[in-house]
Every structure is written in structure tokens, then in C-alpha cells.
Design a protein around this motif. Structure first.
Motif, PDB file in Angstrom:
ATOM      1  N   LYS A 141       0.933  -1.198   0.199  1.00 32.00           N
ATOM      2  CA  LYS A 141       0.023   0.035   0.059  1.00 32.00           C
ATOM      3  C   LYS A 141       0.933   1.125   0.042  1.00 32.00           C
ATOM      4  CE  LYS A 141      -4.314  -2.005   2.141  1.00 32.00           C
ATOM      5  NZ  LYS A 141      -5.242  -1.641   3.155  1.00 32.00           N
ATOM      6  N   ARG A 142       0.411   2.280  -0.750  1.00 34.33           N
ATOM      7  CA  ARG A 142       0.852   3.580  -0.843  1.00 34.33           C
ATOM      8  C   ARG A 142       0.522   4.239   0.277  1.00 34.33           C
ATOM      9  NH1 ARG A 142      -0.173   6.795  -4.267  1.00 34.33           N
ATOM     10  NH2 ARG A 142       1.689   7.921  -5.090  1.00 34.33           N
ATOM     11  N   ILE A 143       1.216   4.585   1.012  1.00 33.70           N
ATOM     12  CA  ILE A 143       0.719   5.756   2.369  1.00 33.70           C
ATOM     13  C   ILE A 143       0.070   6.892   2.006  1.00 33.70           C
ATOM     14  CG2 ILE A 143       2.866   7.028   2.840  1.00 33.70           C
ATOM     15  CD1 ILE A 143       0.387   5.264   5.519  1.00 33.70           C
ATOM     16  N   TYR A 144       0.631   7.404   0.796  1.00 35.05           N
ATOM     17  CA  TYR A 144      -0.079   8.762   0.334  1.00 35.05           C
ATOM     18  C   TYR A 144      -1.601   8.946   0.266  1.00 35.05           C
ATOM     19  CZ  TYR A 144       4.839   9.186  -0.667  1.00 35.05           C
ATOM     20  OH  TYR A 144       6.100   9.092  -0.674  1.00 35.05           O
ATOM     21  N   ASP A 145      -2.313   7.512  -0.281  1.00 37.66           N
ATOM     22  CA  ASP A 145      -3.621   7.580  -0.501  1.00 37.66           C
ATOM     23  C   ASP A 145      -4.288   6.669   0.442  1.00 37.66           C
ATOM     24  OD1 ASP A 145      -2.761   5.077  -1.357  1.00 37.66           O
ATOM     25  OD2 ASP A 145      -3.331   5.749  -3.392  1.00 37.66           O
ATOM     26  N   GLN A 146      -3.715   6.370   1.725  1.00 39.07           N
ATOM     27  CA  GLN A 146      -4.327   5.717   2.974  1.00 39.07           C
ATOM     28  C   GLN A 146      -4.324   6.524   4.014  1.00 39.07           C
ATOM     29  OE1 GLN A 146      -4.877   2.193   2.317  1.00 39.07           O
ATOM     30  NE2 GLN A 146      -4.333   2.833   0.431  1.00 39.07           N
ATOM     31  N   PRO A 147      -5.178   6.105   5.036  1.00 38.46           N
ATOM     32  CA  PRO A 147      -5.559   6.913   6.288  1.00 38.46           C
ATOM     33  C   PRO A 147      -4.207   7.031   6.986  1.00 38.46           C
ATOM     34  CG  PRO A 147      -6.786   4.953   6.364  1.00 38.46           C
ATOM     35  CD  PRO A 147      -5.905   5.095   4.979  1.00 38.46           C
ATOM     36  N   LEU A 148      -3.833   8.014   7.685  1.00 41.14           N
ATOM     37  CA  LEU A 148      -2.525   8.034   8.712  1.00 41.14           C
ATOM     38  C   LEU A 148      -3.044   9.020   9.651  1.00 41.14           C
ATOM     39  CD1 LEU A 148       0.458   7.478   9.336  1.00 41.14           C
ATOM     40  CD2 LEU A 148       1.016   9.264   7.778  1.00 41.14           C
ATOM     41  N   PHE A 149      -3.221   8.547  10.905  1.00 47.66           N
ATOM     42  CA  PHE A 149      -3.681   9.318  12.038  1.00 47.66           C
ATOM     43  C   PHE A 149      -2.687   8.822  13.167  1.00 47.66           C
ATOM     44  CE2 PHE A 149      -7.489  12.264  13.492  1.00 47.66           C
ATOM     45  CZ  PHE A 149      -6.577  12.554  14.513  1.00 47.66           C
ATOM     46  N   ILE A 150      -1.851   9.647  13.465  1.00 48.71           N
ATOM     47  CA  ILE A 150      -0.835   9.250  14.466  1.00 48.71           C
ATOM     48  C   ILE A 150      -1.216   9.627  16.025  1.00 48.71           C
ATOM     49  CG2 ILE A 150       1.697   9.501  15.002  1.00 48.71           C
ATOM     50  CD1 ILE A 150       2.136  10.268  12.034  1.00 48.71           C
ATOM     51  N   TYR A 151      -0.816   8.699  16.826  1.00 45.95           N
ATOM     52  CA  TYR A 151      -1.217   9.064  18.179  1.00 45.95           C
ATOM     53  C   TYR A 151       0.465   9.342  18.958  1.00 45.95           C
ATOM     54  CZ  TYR A 151      -2.659   8.260  23.351  1.00 45.95           C
ATOM     55  OH  TYR A 151      -3.093   8.703  24.600  1.00 45.95           O
ATOM     56  N   GLU A 152       0.953  10.504  19.199  1.00 44.60           N
ATOM     57  CA  GLU A 152       2.020  10.606  19.742  1.00 44.60           C
ATOM     58  C   GLU A 152       2.172  10.468  21.242  1.00 44.60           C
ATOM     59  OE1 GLU A 152       5.539  14.087  19.264  1.00 44.60           O
ATOM     60  OE2 GLU A 152       3.485  14.592  19.719  1.00 44.60           O
TER      61      GLU A 152
END
Length: 643
Positions: A141-152
């Protein structure tokens, strides 16, 4: 297989700056040759007169434990015909002026628990991974068109035991992973976990770049934690600091009595803001050390990415009144990113850069720095400034909201509400909001909704998901008792709902880096501080209509232009009672009228709640996935840029 003696090729490549697995040359390695098991030590100390090995195996007496210099440029080695795994050690270095210093191993895989500072001989190999499914999926999967929500999060203060002690890496897997899954975050980002002497540096001032800090267990324990994250479908990003390091006596600073890892020139070396020393990014051996370090965390710990700290501090020479660019830093960052992506194209390389340096996320062959993401510090500062403005005066700060869309596609951005915004008197996100208790929560819900719907990937620091009232207290755990209070419970429900819809609606992430993914409906309503826009996915009719009201006034029968002739159902309304709001919702679908408005061919009439965001999507027919009353829509296509 690690050889007993360093090879000429390894030494040559190290001094050239291109030994990208220098951790196989340096440090302590248990090796076997001719049926003899022993331990090889190797260290770089170019200014040393003599280097001796001291440790728990020789009562810290280096007599007869002299290292041999095998390179004119300062590579020293010794082979001990004994398996020394588990033993403590340091290098006793006689400097050029005759002083003796005791130094921990820069390449040690494990270190003593602070305040003790010795290195530990450790077999980094041998952990049995069970994350093959995750790694295969990541490559597809290409991360650019995938959901990315980071918990820092900060490992040591997310949660603590009743006696105040830390959870171990293994224990934290049981505590943290279910929580992250429950909320719907796609990745976690850990503040630096390299060995560091001072807890309150949060890991940003490290000594052991190859040592996962022993505060929480062994390196294999940390591998277990990451393995468990991957098995649960959670990516792991490490905060990483290749720009500067702490000056503690046992660490890298003046390693052999003279500048070694740091710049020789004091003006370039000293980082007065943090009291640290800047890495000499022009020195080939330092490049080998740092680039190897990135590959080390990927190879042995299966790290999914790095948030590269303080990029601006590297790109510009310090201690100067003028912004002088550092060409060594540019070359280093380009080579770093080229090397990492050649090793694993799926890695996230995220620049924390507060400057206007161009092409940070452009490929190096196009003159860029080669990162694939950059924190959008401008957006973060503008929207927080806007939210802290009194609501009745926001009409005079209208451009704080609109400006980000002028450059939203100049880089691949992550929108960060990070730890930096909730420490040192800056107040928590909740406490930044003006107004009454209820209005603070309402505006925080609005802010989170705007974060969700603005182009770009997302990041939220721990505690934000339940509206921590106090700013981050790094020596204590989060204020978990806030879950006893209704408003904190309800905003936590709201955050979970946002993340559920975020992953469900492709229009919120598929075209994050293309102008095709965003379209203003009404950007000019400064007087009422209402903004409306469309988010689009790759399919023509995959869209959402978003309406944000940044004042405390409610509007009924409010007219909004829409692109499709359809009924629109409200999927999120931050003013819903279940989220702690006043209940001004659009309970039933609203039908489009065939009359142009806001430059769109149709319009709807809806309730616009106070201090709130409404997200609506066209109602689809059952069965065929098409839009009710679908009419042809013309869209102007502009090619977006991703790697």
C-alpha cells in the motif's frame, strides 16, 4: 557473519561515509572463528593515544586489554577469546594531551539503567518476529492515499503503575495496544527511546543511539512491543534526533578528548538553546554513524518510520544572525533519505521543519531533501492562534484559516498537534480555547473536526483524545481520573467517532496531496466566521460537504451551495448531545434544490450549530452505490504531487 578482525573494505567505507551498516563493524559482537567463541570490540577514536577495554570481566582494569589501531584515521579493535555477553564495559581512552576519559560505547546495543552509564555486551539478534502479515501489507500500500492518524506519546508518562514506577515494554503492550485500537489510530509515534541520561530531556538528548533505553527493559523486550503493535495493525514511528546530542561526560561529546562526532569550530558545535553539541554532518564517519543508525532501527526493530527532529537546526548554521544554509546538512539529509528508501520504500521519513525550506518532501533527483512527509507547523500555529482569538474578533483573523490552502500541496504534510504545543506554559489544547467550560469543549471538538477534514495526514499528542485540562506533566502519568467526568467521557466518544469516519470515508485521505481533493464552497464569510468546503476522493461522486462555524451563534435554514443534486445526510455534528454539545443537529437528510449558490449548481438549507462542525455526505441508493438523482458533474483536474 561478523569477522574477528575488521575488513579493509569496511574501514574504507566507514571513512568514506558510506558504511551504512557500521553497527556490524563497531560495538561489541560475540563471534566465532576456528571453533573459538570470543567477543570483538571496535571503536572509532581518531585523536586517541591509546584505547583500553575495561569492564566487569577484568575488574575495570585495562592492563593487558589494549586495543590495536587498525586504521590511520582511528579505528581501534580488540578480540577477547571469551563470550562476554551480559558483561559491562567502557573504553578507557588516553587523549592526545595525556588525560584519561571513560566512555560508553557509541555503538552499544544495550546500556545500564541510569544513573549508571556503562555499556552492556548484548546479542541483538535472535528475536523471533511474528509480524510478517503487517510487513507484507505495508509493502503493498502507498501511504499517500491511505489513512494516517498518528497518536504521539511519551512512553514514561502515558501511564504509570500505582507505585509510580514505569511499565515495561512488554507490560505496555498489554496496556497501550488495546487503547490505540479502541480509538482507531493507525500509528503511534514514540518520543525518542535511545538511551539518555536525563529523564526530562524526554530522550531528545541521547548518548546511546543504538541502545533502546533500559528504563523499560531490554532491546528484545522493545522488539516484543513493536511486534505486538504490528500484529494488531498499528505502525510504530520513532522520534529520532540526528542533529545534536547531549554533553554528558560518558557520551559522544569530545569522545577522545577532541571534537569527534561534533563540529571542531565552537560556533558551529555549540547548541546554546538546548545545551547540546551539534553533530558534524560534514564528517564522513559521522554520516556512517547516523545513516547506519536509521537502518539499524529498521533492520532489528522493524520500525515503520522516523520523525526527524529539529531539521531547521541542521539546515541552517547555528549562532548566526543571518540564516546561513549548511550544505553538509543538505547532503546528509539527502543521502539519509536515499539510503533509507533504497532499503525499504515503505518507511515514513517525516521532517519536523519549521522553516520555509522548499522541496522538503520532493525526491532528491528533483533537488529535494527526499523526505516523504513534513509537519505543517504553519497550519498548526495559524489555527491555534485563530482558536485562541476571542470569537467576536475572529472575523479580523479570517486569513489564519484560509492561508494554509495556498500552500497545502507544496509538500506532503502531516498536521501536528504535538507535545510541543502543550508544555512549558503553553496550556493544553482544551485550555487554549476561550469562553466558558462548555464553550471550551465545543471549540475543541470543532478544532478536532477541522483537523480531520483539512487536507493532510494527522497527529495528536496523548491526552488530547480525552481533553486533558492541564498541560503535559512529564513526570506524572496522564490525568486518567478525568474519565470520571461526563464532558471528558463525551469528547473521547467524539474522537473515536471522528477516527471511525476518517477511515471509512476515502474522501478524507485519498487525495490529501492533490488539489483535486479539496474545494472551497464559501471562503469569504468572515463576518459570521463560517467556512464551508468539499473534500473529494478519487471517485467522482465520493465527496463530503463540511461546514465550520467558529462563533457561538446558531443558524437555522442556512443556505450552502453543493456540487451534487442529492440528499445529504449529516454523519458528524460536533454539537450532538452525545458528544457534549447543545443538540443543534440535522437529524434528517437535507435535500438539494436545483438553484445555484456559492458558485455551485445546487444548494441545501441546514442548521449550522454554534462552535461546531457539520460533515455531510450524499445519500447513496441501495444496491448500486450511485447518488440519488445523479447529474453529471464537471471537475477541473489538476495533477497532484506525491513521491
Amino acid at each position: 557473519m561478523i569477522a574477528v578482525s575488521p575488513t579493509d573494505l569496511e574501514i574504507y567505507l566507514f571513512h568514506e561515509g558510506s558504511l551504512y551498516k557500521s553497527y556490524e563493524l563497531f560495538g561489541a559482537h560475540v563471534v566465532e572463528q576456528n571453533d573459538v567463541v570470543g567477543t570483538r570490540f571496535c571503536v572509532w577514536a581518531p585523536h586517541a593515544r591509546q584505547v583500553r577495554l575495561v569492564g566487569s570481566f577484568n575488574e575495570w582494569n585495562g592492563t593487558n586489554f589494549n586495543l590495536v589501531k587498525v586504521s590511520d584515521q582511528g579505528v581501534w579493535t580488540i578480540f577477547i577469546p571469551e563470550n562476554l555477553e551480559g558483561h559491562l564495559y567502557k573504553y578507557e581512552i588516553t587523549t592526545n594531551d595525556g588525560n584519561v576519559v571513560l566512555k560508553a560505547d557509541p555503538y552499544a546495543f544495550y546500556s545500564e539503567l541510569r544513573p549508571r552509564t556503562a555499556s552492556i555486551v548484548y546479542n541483538i539478534k535472535g528475536y523471533q518476529w511474528n509480524d510478517q502479515t503487517w510487513r507484507r501489507k505495508k509493502q503493498r500500500k502507498r501511504i499517500y492515499d491511505q489513512p494516517l492518524f498518528i497518536y504521539e506519546l511519551h512512553f514514561g508518562s502515558w501511564k504509570k503503575k500505582e507505585d509510580g514506577s514505569f511499565y515495561t515494554y512488554r507490560e505496555m503492550a498489554d496496556e497501550l495496544i488495546p487503547y490505540v485500537i479502541e480509538h482507531g489510530f493507525t500509528h503511534i509515534e514514540l518520543l525518542p527511546l535511545v538511551e539518555h541520561p536525563f529523564d526530562r530531556s524526554w530522550g531528545y538528548q541521547g548518548t546511546g543511539y543504538y541502545s533502546a533505553t533500559s528504563r523499560y527493559g531490554t532491546p528484545h523486550d522493545f522488539m516484543h512491543f513493536i511486534d505486538r503493535c504490528h500484529q494488531a495493525g498499528i505502525g510504530v514511528i520513532l522520534d529520532w534526533v540526528p542533529g545534536h546530542f547531549c554533553k554528558d561526560a560518558h557520551g559522544l561529546y569530545m569522545f577522545d578528548g577532541a571534537p569527534t562526532y561534533e563540529y571542531a569550530n565552537m560556533q558551529d558545535r555549540e547548541n546554546h538553546v538546548w545545551g547540546t553539541a551539534n553533530f558534524d554532518l560534514g564528517r564522513p564517519e559521522v554520516r556512517s554513524f547516523l545513516i547506519s543508525n536509521a537502518l539499524f532501527w529498521i533492520e532489528y526493530f522493524h520500525i515503520d518510520g522516523f520523525r526527524v527532529d529539529a531539521v531547521a537546526n541542521m539546515l541552517y548554521w547555528p549562532n548566526s544572525d543571518v540564516a546561513h544554509k549548511n550544505p553538509y546538512a543538505v547532503q546528509f539529509l539527502q543521502k539519509l533519505n536515499e539510503t533509507v528508501f533504497a532499503y525499504d520504500p515503505s518507511i515514513l521519513m517525516i521532517a519536523e521543519d519549521s522553516t520555509e525550506w522548499p522541496l522538503v518532501t520532493a525526491p532528491t533527483y528533483n533537488g529535494g531533501l527526499g523526505f516523504n512527509y513534513k509537519w505543517n507547523m504553519g497550519w498548526m500555529n495559524d489555527i491555534l492562534t485563530y482558536m485562541e482569538t476571542a470569537p467576536e474578533r475572529r472575523k479580523y483573523a479570517h486569513n489564519k484559516v484560509t492561508f494554509s490552502l495556498l500552500y497545502a500541496y507544496s509538500e506532503n504534510f502531516i498536521l501536528p498537534f504535538s507535545h510541543d504545543e502543550v508544555v512549558h506554559g503553553k496550556k493544553s489544547l482544551l485550555n487554549k480555547m476561550p469562553g466558558t467550560y462548555e464553550e471550551k469543549f465545543a471549540q475543541l471538538r470543532l478544532l478536532y473536526g477541522y483537523l480531520l477534514t483539512h487536507p493532510g495526514k494527522k497527529l495528536l499528542f496523548m491526552g488530547g483524545e480525552f481533553a486533558q485540562f492541564d498541560e503535559w506533566k512529564d513526570l506524572e502519568q496522564l490525568d486518567w481520573m478525568l474519565f470520571d467526568f461526563e464532558m471528558h467521557q463525551k469528547i473521547n466518544v467524539y474522537v473515536k467517532e471522528l477516527l471511525k469516519w476518517y477511515k471509512r470515508c476515502k474522501s478524507l485521505y485519498e487525495l490529501d496531496h492533490s488539489p483535486d481533493g479539496f474545494e472551497w464552497i464559501d471562503v469569504h464569510n468572515a463576518e459570521q466566521s463560517i467556512f464551508s468546503f468539499v473534500r473529494r476522493g478519487k471517485k467522482e461522486n465520493d465527496l463530503l460537504v463540511v461546514v465550520c462555524n467558529f462563533t457561538n451563534k446558531v443558524y437555522h435554514d442556512y443556505k450552502v451551495g453543493v456540487p451534487l443534486f442529492a440528499k445529504y445526510r449529516e454523519i458528524i455534528n460536533s454539537d450532538a448531545a452525545k458528544f457534549g454539545g447543545w443538540g443543534n443537529v440535522n437529524a434528517k437528510p437535507v435535500a438539494a434544490v436545483k438553484e445555484p449558490f456559492h458558485g455551485k449548481p445546487y444548494h441545501i438549507r441546514m442548521t449550522v450549530p454554534p462552535f461546531a462542525i457539520s460533515i455531510l455526505r450524499p445519500v447513496k441508493k441501495r444496491g448500486d452505490g450511485s447518488i440519488d438523482g445523479k447529474e453529471k458533474v464537471h471537475r477541473h483536474v489538476i495533477g497532484g504531487r506525491t513521491r
